[in-house]
Design a protein around this motif. Sequence first.
Motif, PDB file in Angstrom:
ATOM      1  N   ASP A   2      58.568 -18.670 -11.585  1.00 41.85           N
ATOM      2  CA  ASP A   2      59.271 -17.404 -11.693  1.00 41.85           C
ATOM      3  C   ASP A   2      60.080 -17.470 -12.984  1.00 41.85           C
ATOM      4  OD1 ASP A   2      61.327 -15.513 -11.549  1.00 41.85           O
ATOM      5  OD2 ASP A   2      61.350 -15.588  -9.356  1.00 41.85           O
ATOM      6  N   ASP A   3      59.946 -16.453 -13.836  1.00 44.85           N
ATOM      7  CA  ASP A   3      60.585 -16.511 -15.152  1.00 44.85           C
ATOM      8  C   ASP A   3      62.109 -16.460 -15.108  1.00 44.85           C
ATOM      9  OD1 ASP A   3      58.386 -16.977 -16.650  1.00 44.85           O
ATOM     10  OD2 ASP A   3      57.904 -14.854 -16.949  1.00 44.85           O
ATOM     11  N   ARG A   4      62.668 -15.995 -13.981  1.00 45.33           N
ATOM     12  CA  ARG A   4      64.133 -15.894 -13.916  1.00 45.33           C
ATOM     13  C   ARG A   4      64.796 -17.196 -13.476  1.00 45.33           C
ATOM     14  NH1 ARG A   4      64.018 -11.255  -9.764  1.00 45.33           N
ATOM     15  NH2 ARG A   4      62.217 -12.544  -9.262  1.00 45.33           N
ATOM     16  N   THR A   5      63.993 -18.198 -13.197  1.00 47.59           N
ATOM     17  CA  THR A   5      64.585 -19.433 -12.680  1.00 47.59           C
ATOM     18  C   THR A   5      64.857 -20.456 -13.780  1.00 47.59           C
ATOM     19  OG1 THR A   5      62.393 -20.353 -12.283  1.00 47.59           O
ATOM     20  CG2 THR A   5      63.458 -19.264 -10.419  1.00 47.59           C
ATOM     21  N   ARG A  43      73.109 -18.635 -13.205  1.00 47.55           N
ATOM     22  CA  ARG A  43      71.738 -19.169 -13.153  1.00 47.55           C
ATOM     23  C   ARG A  43      71.605 -19.978 -11.859  1.00 47.55           C
ATOM     24  NH1 ARG A  43      69.639 -21.937 -18.329  1.00 47.55           N
ATOM     25  NH2 ARG A  43      67.716 -20.975 -17.605  1.00 47.55           N
ATOM     26  N   ARG A  89      69.177 -19.614  -9.514  1.00 48.46           N
ATOM     27  CA  ARG A  89      67.817 -19.802  -9.004  1.00 48.46           C
ATOM     28  C   ARG A  89      67.178 -20.946  -9.778  1.00 48.46           C
ATOM     29  NH1 ARG A  89      65.477 -14.553  -7.205  1.00 48.46           N
ATOM     30  NH2 ARG A  89      63.519 -15.265  -8.094  1.00 48.46           N
TER      31      ARG A  89
END
Lengths: 166, 166
Positions: A75-78, A107, A109
């Motif tokens: 997942d790119d948001r992690t 941050r 995740r």
Amino acid sequence: MVRGGGRLGGLSFTIIHVGKPKAPFVRSGIEHYEKKIKPLASLKFKTVREEPLRKGVTLKEVHRREAERLRKVRDDRTVRVVLDEKGDPLGSEALAALLEKWMIRGRSRLAFLVGGPSGLAPEIREEADLVLSLSPMTFSHELALLVLMEQLYRALAVLNGLPYPR
Amino acid sequence: MVRGGGRLGGLSFTIIHVGKPKAPFVRSGIEHYEKKIKPLASLKFKTVREEPLRKGVTLKEVHRREAERLRKVRDDRTVRVVLDEKGDPLGSEALAALLEKWMIRGRSRLAFLVGGPSGLAPEIREEADLVLSLSPMTFSHELALLVLMEQLYRALAVLNGLPYPR
């Protein structure tokens, strides 16, 4: 230390690993730590299929195929943490402090990538926010998974002001 | 590397720990590695009673009592290795090389001391031939036991020319 992750929305861990753990003691150890972690943080597992290292297939090709699968579930948001014995050695308190720092910066995740028997592609390491070494010793990938879970629980205990697990 | 420990009489490990492991996954993990180690080396366990850290008893006193019990089960002819996170960090290959060196010098009986929840007395560390750190991270004493067994099996695999466990 910020006590009670809940106030900051809490940490969310995704453990991504190549191949399902086979040894029964590892599977029950994972459940053991899962029960301890879940009241303190969100925890998910994602497994990608292991590419067998068979005749005529190079290690590089195995890595490439597994890396493709890992990128799909990522997942790119992690925040991406890759486990590798050649990574940065951190003590348990330092890991807890780092998780707290990330959490404070929003941050919260985090994805932890654990390779399979063939290890991980160098690109996967290069794309990581942190390459974390659990020990200068080589652990089987299944044992590494277990040690990682103990360290995540230990960090959560520190951040939540619980008695330090002994 | 000297292949086949048998030719040199083989290595003999005694794992001495304070308190019986309680977590079922640790007990089954110990059995898992025991089965792997036993064809390659002699392996024994000795458990000394854990002194509970209760009100009115200092940590120093707990250590003293446990140290007394540890000295009783210790064998003077053995190489003494004490596990402690502040000890010497060794990679898996370095540990295998060290076991081989001791074996060649006829020091093939090794005792590994693993503390309980209260840790070990400083004197026990001082009396050791090697204070070994499995990781800069803190592991619960039960997990440390499991990691130690995996490393002993890994070292035996190296010394016996078996495929490196992954």
